[in-house]
Structure formats: C-alpha cells, structure tokens
Design a protein around this motif. Structure first.
Motif, PDB file in Angstrom:
ATOM      1  N   MET A   1      37.386  20.152  44.498  1.00 25.96           N
ATOM      2  CA  MET A   1      38.489  20.860  45.145  1.00 25.96           C
ATOM      3  C   MET A   1      39.557  21.228  44.131  1.00 25.96           C
ATOM      4  SD  MET A   1      39.093  21.962  48.108  1.00 25.96           S
ATOM      5  CE  MET A   1      40.433  23.022  48.610  1.00 25.96           C
ATOM      6  N   SER A   2      39.951  20.242  43.303  1.00 27.14           N
ATOM      7  CA  SER A   2      40.980  20.554  42.308  1.00 27.14           C
ATOM      8  C   SER A   2      40.444  21.602  41.331  1.00 27.14           C
ATOM      9  CB  SER A   2      41.382  19.298  41.560  1.00 27.14           C
ATOM     10  OG  SER A   2      40.284  18.819  40.817  1.00 27.14           O
ATOM     11  N   MET A   3      39.121  21.529  41.103  1.00 26.87           N
ATOM     12  CA  MET A   3      38.491  22.505  40.214  1.00 26.87           C
ATOM     13  C   MET A   3      38.611  23.901  40.812  1.00 26.87           C
ATOM     14  SD  MET A   3      37.488  21.941  37.335  1.00 26.87           S
ATOM     15  CE  MET A   3      36.857  20.369  36.887  1.00 26.87           C
ATOM     16  N   PHE A   4      38.483  23.982  42.137  1.00 25.02           N
ATOM     17  CA  PHE A   4      38.599  25.265  42.831  1.00 25.02           C
ATOM     18  C   PHE A   4      40.015  25.813  42.701  1.00 25.02           C
ATOM     19  CE2 PHE A   4      39.377  27.461  46.988  1.00 25.02           C
ATOM     20  CZ  PHE A   4      38.657  28.601  46.677  1.00 25.02           C
ATOM     21  N   LEU A   5      41.001  24.941  42.875  1.00 20.15           N
ATOM     22  CA  LEU A   5      42.389  25.380  42.736  1.00 20.15           C
ATOM     23  C   LEU A   5      42.657  25.865  41.307  1.00 20.15           C
ATOM     24  CD1 LEU A   5      44.371  22.708  44.789  1.00 20.15           C
ATOM     25  CD2 LEU A   5      43.850  25.060  45.367  1.00 20.15           C
ATOM     26  N   PHE A   6      42.127  25.123  40.365  1.00 25.13           N
ATOM     27  CA  PHE A   6      42.264  25.495  38.956  1.00 25.13           C
ATOM     28  C   PHE A   6      41.674  26.890  38.720  1.00 25.13           C
ATOM     29  CE2 PHE A   6      41.869  23.463  34.498  1.00 25.13           C
ATOM     30  CZ  PHE A   6      43.122  23.943  34.203  1.00 25.13           C
ATOM     31  N   ASN A   7      40.525  27.112  39.334  1.00 20.53           N
ATOM     32  CA  ASN A   7      39.857  28.399  39.186  1.00 20.53           C
ATOM     33  C   ASN A   7      40.704  29.519  39.799  1.00 20.53           C
ATOM     34  OD1 ASN A   7      37.941  30.333  38.737  1.00 20.53           O
ATOM     35  ND2 ASN A   7      36.260  29.144  39.582  1.00 20.53           N
ATOM     36  N   LEU A   8      41.302  29.246  40.965  1.00 21.60           N
ATOM     37  CA  LEU A   8      42.185  30.236  41.597  1.00 21.60           C
ATOM     38  C   LEU A   8      43.366  30.545  40.697  1.00 21.60           C
ATOM     39  CD1 LEU A   8      42.499  29.401  45.395  1.00 21.60           C
ATOM     40  CD2 LEU A   8      41.440  31.362  44.303  1.00 21.60           C
ATOM     41  N   LEU A   9      43.913  29.484  40.089  1.00 19.75           N
ATOM     42  CA  LEU A   9      45.052  29.648  39.195  1.00 19.75           C
ATOM     43  C   LEU A   9      44.671  30.560  38.026  1.00 19.75           C
ATOM     44  CD1 LEU A   9      47.907  28.395  39.139  1.00 19.75           C
ATOM     45  CD2 LEU A   9      47.075  26.871  37.364  1.00 19.75           C
ATOM     46  N   LEU A  10      43.463  30.337  37.509  1.00 14.27           N
ATOM     47  CA  LEU A  10      43.003  31.173  36.390  1.00 14.27           C
ATOM     48  C   LEU A  10      42.864  32.627  36.837  1.00 14.27           C
ATOM     49  CD1 LEU A  10      40.405  28.923  34.586  1.00 14.27           C
ATOM     50  CD2 LEU A  10      42.525  29.831  33.667  1.00 14.27           C
ATOM     51  N   ALA A  11      42.381  32.831  38.079  1.00 14.78           N
ATOM     52  CA  ALA A  11      42.255  34.197  38.580  1.00 14.78           C
ATOM     53  C   ALA A  11      43.630  34.860  38.670  1.00 14.78           C
ATOM     54  CB  ALA A  11      41.584  34.177  39.961  1.00 14.78           C
ATOM     55  N   LEU A  12      44.614  34.096  39.166  1.00 13.14           N
ATOM     56  CA  LEU A  12      45.976  34.621  39.260  1.00 13.14           C
ATOM     57  C   LEU A  12      46.518  34.940  37.877  1.00 13.14           C
ATOM     58  CD1 LEU A  12      47.896  32.618  42.005  1.00 13.14           C
ATOM     59  CD2 LEU A  12      47.484  35.072  41.858  1.00 13.14           C
ATOM     60  N   THR A  13      46.270  34.016  36.938  1.00 15.17           N
ATOM     61  CA  THR A  13      46.731  34.230  35.567  1.00 15.17           C
ATOM     62  C   THR A  13      46.159  35.526  34.997  1.00 15.17           C
ATOM     63  OG1 THR A  13      46.597  31.852  35.368  1.00 15.17           O
ATOM     64  CG2 THR A  13      47.025  33.073  33.354  1.00 15.17           C
ATOM     65  N   TRP A  14      44.882  35.724  35.269  1.00 16.31           N
ATOM     66  CA  TRP A  14      44.216  36.935  34.782  1.00 16.31           C
ATOM     67  C   TRP A  14      44.880  38.171  35.378  1.00 16.31           C
ATOM     68  CZ3 TRP A  14      41.053  38.914  31.281  1.00 16.31           C
ATOM     69  CH2 TRP A  14      40.489  40.162  31.546  1.00 16.31           C
ATOM     70  N   ALA A  15      45.158  38.116  36.692  1.00 16.70           N
ATOM     71  CA  ALA A  15      45.770  39.270  37.343  1.00 16.70           C
ATOM     72  C   ALA A  15      47.162  39.532  36.773  1.00 16.70           C
ATOM     73  CB  ALA A  15      45.850  39.031  38.853  1.00 16.70           C
ATOM     74  N   MET A  16      47.914  38.448  36.489  1.00 14.74           N
ATOM     75  CA  MET A  16      49.236  38.615  35.915  1.00 14.74           C
ATOM     76  C   MET A  16      49.146  39.194  34.505  1.00 14.74           C
ATOM     77  SD  MET A  16      50.778  35.181  37.420  1.00 14.74           S
ATOM     78  CE  MET A  16      52.288  34.796  36.617  1.00 14.74           C
ATOM     79  N   THR A  18      46.842  41.040  33.220  1.00 17.69           N
ATOM     80  CA  THR A  18      46.452  42.443  33.196  1.00 17.69           C
ATOM     81  C   THR A  18      47.400  43.301  34.015  1.00 17.69           C
ATOM     82  OG1 THR A  18      44.966  41.976  35.019  1.00 17.69           O
ATOM     83  CG2 THR A  18      43.989  42.001  32.825  1.00 17.69           C
ATOM     84  N   GLY A  19      48.279  42.655  34.806  1.00 17.77           N
ATOM     85  CA  GLY A  19      49.279  43.397  35.563  1.00 17.77           C
ATOM     86  C   GLY A  19      48.714  44.190  36.714  1.00 17.77           C
ATOM     87  N   GLN A  20      47.509  43.847  37.157  1.00 13.84           N
ATOM     88  CA  GLN A  20      46.889  44.611  38.253  1.00 13.84           C
ATOM     89  C   GLN A  20      46.526  43.667  39.388  1.00 13.84           C
ATOM     90  OE1 GLN A  20      43.797  46.739  35.939  1.00 13.84           O
ATOM     91  NE2 GLN A  20      44.084  48.294  37.501  1.00 13.84           N
ATOM     92  N   PHE A  21      47.339  43.665  40.429  1.00 14.55           N
ATOM     93  CA  PHE A  21      47.022  42.791  41.561  1.00 14.55           C
ATOM     94  C   PHE A  21      46.140  43.526  42.562  1.00 14.55           C
ATOM     95  CE2 PHE A  21      50.362  40.244  39.823  1.00 14.55           C
ATOM     96  CZ  PHE A  21      49.962  38.959  40.132  1.00 14.55           C
ATOM     97  N   THR A  22      44.945  43.852  42.144  1.00 16.60           N
ATOM     98  CA  THR A  22      44.015  44.475  43.086  1.00 16.60           C
ATOM     99  C   THR A  22      42.887  43.490  43.371  1.00 16.60           C
ATOM    100  OG1 THR A  22      42.762  45.433  41.289  1.00 16.60           O
ATOM    101  CG2 THR A  22      44.487  46.800  42.252  1.00 16.60           C
ATOM    102  N   VAL A  23      42.199  43.721  44.484  1.00 12.61           N
ATOM    103  CA  VAL A  23      41.162  42.775  44.868  1.00 12.61           C
ATOM    104  C   VAL A  23      40.036  42.689  43.833  1.00 12.61           C
ATOM    105  CG1 VAL A  23      39.463  42.192  46.627  1.00 12.61           C
ATOM    106  CG2 VAL A  23      41.699  43.025  47.297  1.00 12.61           C
ATOM    107  N   PRO A  24      39.509  43.840  43.374  1.00 10.83           N
ATOM    108  CA  PRO A  24      38.425  43.722  42.383  1.00 10.83           C
ATOM    109  C   PRO A  24      38.875  42.967  41.141  1.00 10.83           C
ATOM    110  CG  PRO A  24      38.617  45.978  43.161  1.00 10.83           C
ATOM    111  CD  PRO A  24      39.769  45.232  43.734  1.00 10.83           C
ATOM    112  N   ASN A  25      40.117  43.176  40.730  1.00 15.08           N
ATOM    113  CA  ASN A  25      40.598  42.509  39.526  1.00 15.08           C
ATOM    114  C   ASN A  25      40.735  41.003  39.746  1.00 15.08           C
ATOM    115  OD1 ASN A  25      41.311  42.798  36.817  1.00 15.08           O
ATOM    116  ND2 ASN A  25      43.487  42.582  37.324  1.00 15.08           N
ATOM    117  N   LEU A  26      41.187  40.626  40.945  1.00 17.57           N
ATOM    118  CA  LEU A  26      41.294  39.195  41.253  1.00 17.57           C
ATOM    119  C   LEU A  26      39.916  38.544  41.285  1.00 17.57           C
ATOM    120  CD1 LEU A  26      44.104  39.091  43.951  1.00 17.57           C
ATOM    121  CD2 LEU A  26      44.086  37.862  41.789  1.00 17.57           C
ATOM    122  N   VAL A  27      38.959  39.261  41.896  1.00 13.76           N
ATOM    123  CA  VAL A  27      37.592  38.720  41.945  1.00 13.76           C
ATOM    124  C   VAL A  27      37.033  38.584  40.535  1.00 13.76           C
ATOM    125  CG1 VAL A  27      35.233  39.213  42.680  1.00 13.76           C
ATOM    126  CG2 VAL A  27      37.124  39.582  44.249  1.00 13.76           C
TER     127      VAL A  27
END
Lengths: 200, 129
Positions: A1-16, A18-27
């Motif tokens: 579970m914590s690993m999943f949250l960590f992964n979500l955080l990394l996805a958010l970091t990536w979106a930040m 690249t500056g693109q908060f779009t669904v494909p970019n988050l995925v």
C-alpha cells in the motif's frame, strides 16, 4: 500500500516536472514510477506490490472483456424474440402454463399444453438457477470483492451469504446445459482464484 | 478520430440503456430483470462517460468521469444484491424454468435438522450435508 502511494507521488512529481496535468501524462508518469521503483527494489525492499500491478492490470482487462461478452449474450437473449422460450427444453417436469402467478402473461409463444418440448439447437438459452458456491475467500474484503464482481457480471447476482460465511448463494441465468457443477467450478477457478491471487 | 470514438461510445451507451429497458420488460422474473437493469445500464453509463471524457479531453472532466464510473461500479452491484436478497426473502417466485434453487434446499435442510434436533435432543447434527 505504501508502495502504491509512493508510486502515485512519483506520478504527480512527473506531471509537475513536465508541467502537464493531463490524464495520459499522469498515466505515463505512473508507469515510469512503477519501473523506477521496480528497478530499485533492492533498496526499497521487496514488496508484493510489484507482482500485483501487472496482475491487477491483466485481471481488469480480462474482466472487462468478459463483461462485454456476457452483455452481448444478454443482449441477444433480450432482443431476439423466442431466443429464450426454448428453455422449455431443459425443464425437468412439465409445468402447466400460467401456473406461476407472478410470471403469467409474459409468454409470447403459443400456449404449451404442458408437455416437455424437444431440445432445439440454439446458440444461447436461459437456464437460471440459484447456486451455492462454497467459498475459499475468508476476509470481509475478499468476500465483498468477489460478491460484487459476481453481481457486476451480467447473468449472475449474488443473493445471500450463509450465516457461517462459507457459502455464497448466486442467482445465475446461464447454467450451460443445466450443469450446476461446471458452473460452480467456473466461478471458483475463474473469479475466485483471481480475487485470491490479487488480495493475498 | 476523437469525434468518431466518442460518437461510437455514445451510441453504444444508448444501446445498452435501451437494452436494459427492453430487458426489464421482457425477461420472465424479478431476478433476471434485475440483471438487465443493473448490468446493461452500468455498461451504458460507462460508455457514455467515456465518450464525454474523450470528447472534452480535460483533466477535470476526465477525473470526474472516472470517479462516476468507479462509484457506479461500487454501488450498482450492492444495490442489485440488496434488492435480490430482499426479494428472495420476501418470497418472490422464481421463473418456472429455473432448474435449481440450492438456497431453498439448504434452508429446508437446516429447518429439517433443527426440527429433528428439537424433537430428538439434537443427536443427529453431523449427518446433514
């Protein structure tokens, strides 16, 4: 579970980053984060999370596919006139027409004289029944997930759980050839096995 | 391309909604009608929301569409399950073509056993199933 949250955080970091908060970019960021975490497994410690992400993905795809197939079957039975009045073929004992107060009047074919009709070759006919499925899943979460998945699949509704939580009663529309055992097996080896794989 | 995809999904969604309605009208008993009403409409809503998400291609719209689909998938089966269970408990008859009812069989079994237990001091508990 914590690993999943960590992964979500990394996805958010990536979106930040690249500056693109779009669904494909988050995925995409989520996928990248997953690969990254996976490659540094030795540092962050082993976790069942890594094996479960592909499992969950495969399960979701398979389930959606089966959902569509079952819906098409239901669509056929609902739309094609007479497709399912052939269930008379598997009736074990003759029942007088309109003997059932709640369902008289729906029958559109010629009134049967109470004799068992001969089986017709049909791509699909409805053979409903209430089936008891012995459960291997134990915890609340597992039982809930299994019962909900069964109910979401067209053709089956979970009716009740026995008081000792060992048996799930399912109303199924398609018990092929009246083979109750085969249906039980298909649920146990299909949905239940996958739920266990995913949650344990 | 986007236009076509969302158009196809919209038509598919409408088709499944229609199917749910026709199913409720045509299927023989409550339990099967419930199937049509729940499943077909869930897929219908899913298709339509996906069409919306594809059409707008906007994070706010897409996240909401995903949320609605998720909540629909969470609540629809629970509702169907409760209605079916209540109907069964209230004694709504199954269609005459129903081939087996293991729930009634097992509850009758239990009743028989409890009847025996009360009459003969409960020494035959083990040989039930």
């Amino acid at each position: 579970m914590s690993m999943f949250l960590f992964n979500l955080l990394l996805a958010l970091t990536w979106a930040m980053a690249t500056g693109q908060f779009t669904v494909p970019n988050l995925v995409f960021g989520f996928g990248l984060g997953y690969l990254l975490l996976r490659s540094v497994q030795r540092i962050v410690g082993p976790s069942p999370y890594f094996a479960k992400v592909p499992l969950a993905l495969r399960f979701a795809l398979l389930y959606v596919w089966e959902l569509i197939l079952a819906n098409i079957r239901l669509a056929y039975d609902v739309l094609v006139p007479g497709a399912w009045s052939r269930t008379g073929a598997v009736r074990m004992t003759p029942i007088a027409p309109h003997s059932h107060p709640a369902v008289s009047g729906w029958r559109t074919g010629p009134p049967s004289n109470g004799s068992v009709r001969a089986p017709l070759a049909s791509p699909s006919y409805i053979t409903p029944g209430v089936i008891a499925i012995p459960l291997d899943v134990r915890t609340d979460a597992e039982i809930t997930l299994l019962a909900n998945l069964i109910t979401l699949t067209p053709g089956s509704v979970s009716l009740d759980l026995s008081a000792d939580r060992r048996t799930l009663y399912v109303h199924a529309m398609y018990i092929d050839g009246g083979d109750v055992e085969a249906y039980r097996r298909s649920v146990k080896e299909g949905l239940e096995r996958r739920v266990l794989e995913l949650l344990r | 391309m986007r236009e076509q995809a969302s158009a196809v999904l919209l038509v598919l969604g409408a088709f499944f909604m229609l199917l749910a309605g026709v199913g409720v009208a045509r299927l023989p008993d409550l339990f099967m009608r419930l199937q049509a009403a729940t499943k077909a409409s869930t897929l219908g809503v899913g298709c339509m929301l996906m069409a919306v998400a594809i059409h707008f291609q906007d994070l706010a719209v897409t996240t909401r569409a995903v949320l609605v689909i998720a909540f629909f998938c969470l609540t629809a089966p629970v509702g169907a399950h409760l209605i079916a269970r209540a109907a069964y408990a209230a004694g709504v008859p199954l269609w005459e073509g129903t081939i087996t009812d293991e729930m009634r069989l097992s509850s009758r079994d239990a009743q028989d056993r409890s009847g025996e237990n009360s009459s003969s001091a409960g020494n035959e508990r083990g040989d039930g199933s």
